[in-house]
Design an enzyme around this catalytic site. Structure first.
Site, PDB file in Angstrom:
ATOM      1  N   SER A   1       0.803  -1.230   0.000  1.00 42.68           N
ATOM      2  CA  SER A   1       0.000   0.000   0.000  1.00 42.68           C
ATOM      3  C   SER A   1       0.831   1.273   0.000  1.00 42.68           C
ATOM      4  O   SER A   1       0.344   2.344  -0.361  1.00 42.68           O
ATOM      5  CB  SER A   1      -0.937   0.004   1.212  1.00 42.68           C
ATOM      6  OG  SER A   1      -0.182   0.001   2.414  1.00 42.68           O
TER       7      SER A   1
ATOM      8  N   ASN B   1       7.178  -8.350   1.386  1.00 45.02           N
ATOM      9  CA  ASN B   1       7.756  -7.042   1.727  1.00 45.02           C
ATOM     10  C   ASN B   1       7.218  -6.450   3.024  1.00 45.02           C
ATOM     11  O   ASN B   1       7.890  -5.626   3.650  1.00 45.02           O
ATOM     12  CB  ASN B   1       7.470  -6.097   0.540  1.00 45.02           C
ATOM     13  CG  ASN B   1       7.636  -4.641   0.891  1.00 45.02           C
ATOM     14  OD1 ASN B   1       8.758  -4.136   0.913  1.00 45.02           O
ATOM     15  ND2 ASN B   1       6.530  -3.953   1.183  1.00 45.02           N
TER      16      ASN B   1
ATOM     17  N   SER C   1      17.168  -6.721   4.459  1.00 44.33           N
ATOM     18  CA  SER C   1      17.691  -5.376   4.781  1.00 44.33           C
ATOM     19  C   SER C   1      19.199  -5.430   4.944  1.00 44.33           C
ATOM     20  O   SER C   1      19.768  -6.489   5.270  1.00 44.33           O
ATOM     21  CB  SER C   1      17.075  -4.895   6.091  1.00 44.33           C
ATOM     22  OG  SER C   1      17.717  -3.721   6.543  1.00 44.33           O
TER      23      SER C   1
ATOM     24  N   TYR D   1      14.358  -6.067  15.557  1.00 38.83           N
ATOM     25  CA  TYR D   1      14.111  -5.974  14.118  1.00 38.83           C
ATOM     26  C   TYR D   1      15.205  -6.644  13.295  1.00 38.83           C
ATOM     27  O   TYR D   1      14.912  -7.415  12.371  1.00 38.83           O
ATOM     28  CB  TYR D   1      13.995  -4.493  13.762  1.00 38.83           C
ATOM     29  CG  TYR D   1      13.931  -4.164  12.282  1.00 38.83           C
ATOM     30  CD1 TYR D   1      12.735  -4.283  11.565  1.00 38.83           C
ATOM     31  CD2 TYR D   1      15.061  -3.692  11.596  1.00 38.83           C
ATOM     32  CE1 TYR D   1      12.677  -3.958  10.214  1.00 38.83           C
ATOM     33  CE2 TYR D   1      15.003  -3.360  10.251  1.00 38.83           C
ATOM     34  CZ  TYR D   1      13.812  -3.497   9.565  1.00 38.83           C
ATOM     35  OH  TYR D   1      13.744  -3.167   8.225  1.00 38.83           O
TER      36      TYR D   1
ATOM     37  N   LYS E   1      15.296  -9.531   9.967  1.00 40.67           N
ATOM     38  CA  LYS E   1      15.793  -9.295   8.600  1.00 40.67           C
ATOM     39  C   LYS E   1      16.865 -10.329   8.241  1.00 40.67           C
ATOM     40  O   LYS E   1      16.944 -10.782   7.103  1.00 40.67           O
ATOM     41  CB  LYS E   1      16.310  -7.860   8.480  1.00 40.67           C
ATOM     42  CG  LYS E   1      15.208  -6.821   8.610  1.00 40.67           C
ATOM     43  CD  LYS E   1      14.305  -6.816   7.385  1.00 40.67           C
ATOM     44  CE  LYS E   1      12.845  -6.845   7.655  1.00 40.67           C
ATOM     45  NZ  LYS E   1      12.014  -6.804   6.453  1.00 40.67           N
TER      46      LYS E   1
ATOM     47  N   ILE F   1      16.079   3.730   3.108  1.00 34.81           N
ATOM     48  CA  ILE F   1      15.166   4.217   2.068  1.00 34.81           C
ATOM     49  C   ILE F   1      14.133   5.115   2.755  1.00 34.81           C
ATOM     50  O   ILE F   1      13.579   4.736   3.797  1.00 34.81           O
ATOM     51  CB  ILE F   1      14.437   3.010   1.395  1.00 34.81           C
ATOM     52  CG1 ILE F   1      15.417   1.871   1.021  1.00 34.81           C
ATOM     53  CG2 ILE F   1      13.616   3.469   0.203  1.00 34.81           C
ATOM     54  CD1 ILE F   1      16.448   2.183  -0.024  1.00 34.81           C
TER      55      ILE F   1
END
Ligand SMILES: NC(=O)C1=CN([C@@H]2O[C@H](COP(=O)(O)OP(=O)(O)OC[C@H]3O[C@@H](n4cnc5c(N)ncnc54)[C@H](O)[C@@H]3O)[C@@H](O)[C@H]2O)C=CC1
Ligand SMILES: C[C@H](O)[C@@H]1OC(=O)[C@H](O)[C@@H]1O
Length: 250
Positions: free
Chosen positions: A14, A87, A140, A153, A157, A186
């Protein structure tokens, strides 16, 4: 038209990287199932404007049932699935010593378990179809390096990268290729607050040899390549897309 008439499922499609990749795949001729957790109207309109097929499916990837619903939508609307871009992800920045168990649990469930469930559902369908496929996980640079406020996190990844390596072995016999993309920093909603720290932002900019932070569109070429037959002999690979940030020690 590298993806002409292929069907691509993009989770977290989205906004941010997922939205750019979904639109990029459509620009290369694909029909897209946009999996989202909020509102995908803008992406849907952009893909419709390109004249490609698109369907949005709302759901939480952490729910094991979501993968099957995405496959079902791909089959109903487009007759099958050729590519998965796994993703969807979250990164609620928090210090290690007082990490709330709920934050740890949710981050693992969305980023790692979610990728696992969706990959499993899509792989089963691809096996049934008998024409191979391409699965791409959004890992990542954080699979390779740590982050003070990302202790919950970064293991997810590294985990999705490892998942792709093992799936490359498990699924190679069905012609299903599994690879990961490793974006650097990003500019998206996931790090808007973190990069409001201008010193941190300036540090990143200085460390990146190509001289700028990434944009979601920077992931489109690498994703389309891995999705396409151009990468027909590429599986179990990981591609850094970070402007050179990782290698720049001094
Ligand atoms: N922005 C960056 O610097 C980097 C991002 N990544 C990864 O790229 C992926 C996309 O992130 P961004 O586009 O930057 O962030 P974003 O916050 O802009 O987009 C995340 C997407 O995931 C969806 N999502 C979140 N939780 C979900 C759930 N439970 N179920 C279904 N969908 C869910 C959101 O609705 C949104 O579409 C993430 O996996 C992230 O870890 C990796 C490296 C760097
Ligand atoms: C959320 C972070 O800013 C972003 O996500 C990652 O995986 C990298 O650590 C980036 O910096």
């Amino acid at each position: 038209m590298l993806l002409k008439d292929k069907t691509v499922i993009v989770t977290g499609g989205s906004r941010g990287i997922g939205a750019a990749v979904a639109i990029g795949c459509a620009q290369h001729g694909a029909n897209v199932v946009v999996s989202h957790h909020s509102n995908a109207d803008e992406v849907v309109a952009a893909i419709q404007a390109l004249g490609r097929g698109v369907v949005a499916v709302k759901g939480d990837v952490a729910d094991p049932a979501t993968g099957s619903l995405l496959v079902q939508a791909a089959v109903e609307h487009f007759g099958g699935v050729d590519v998965l871009v796994s993703n969807a992800g979250i990164c609620p920045f928090h210090a290690f010593l007082d990490m709330p168990p709920e934050t740890l649990k949710r981050t693992m469930e969305v980023n790692l378990h979610g990728a696992y469930f969706v990959t499993q559902a899509v792989a089963n369908r691809m096996k049934e179809q008998g024409r191979g496929g391409s699965i791409i996980a959004m890992s990542s640079i954080s699979a390779l390096v740590g982050g003070e406020f990302q202790t919950h996190y970064t293991p997810t990844k590294a985990g999705v990268h490892s998942l792709m390596q093992s799936c490359a072995i498990a699924l190679g016999k069905y012609g299903i290729r599994c690879n990961s993309l490793l974006p650097g920093t990003i500019l998206t909603d996931i790090n808007k607050d973190d990069l409001a720290d201008l010193d941190k932002k300036a540090y990143f900019e200085k460390r990146i040899p190509l001289g700028r932070l990434g944009q979601p569109e920077d992931l489109v070429g690498p994703a389309v390549f891995l999705a396409s037959d151009m990468a027909q002999y590429v599986t179990g690979a990981a591609l850094l897309v970070d402007g050179g940030m990782f290698v720049n020690l001094q």
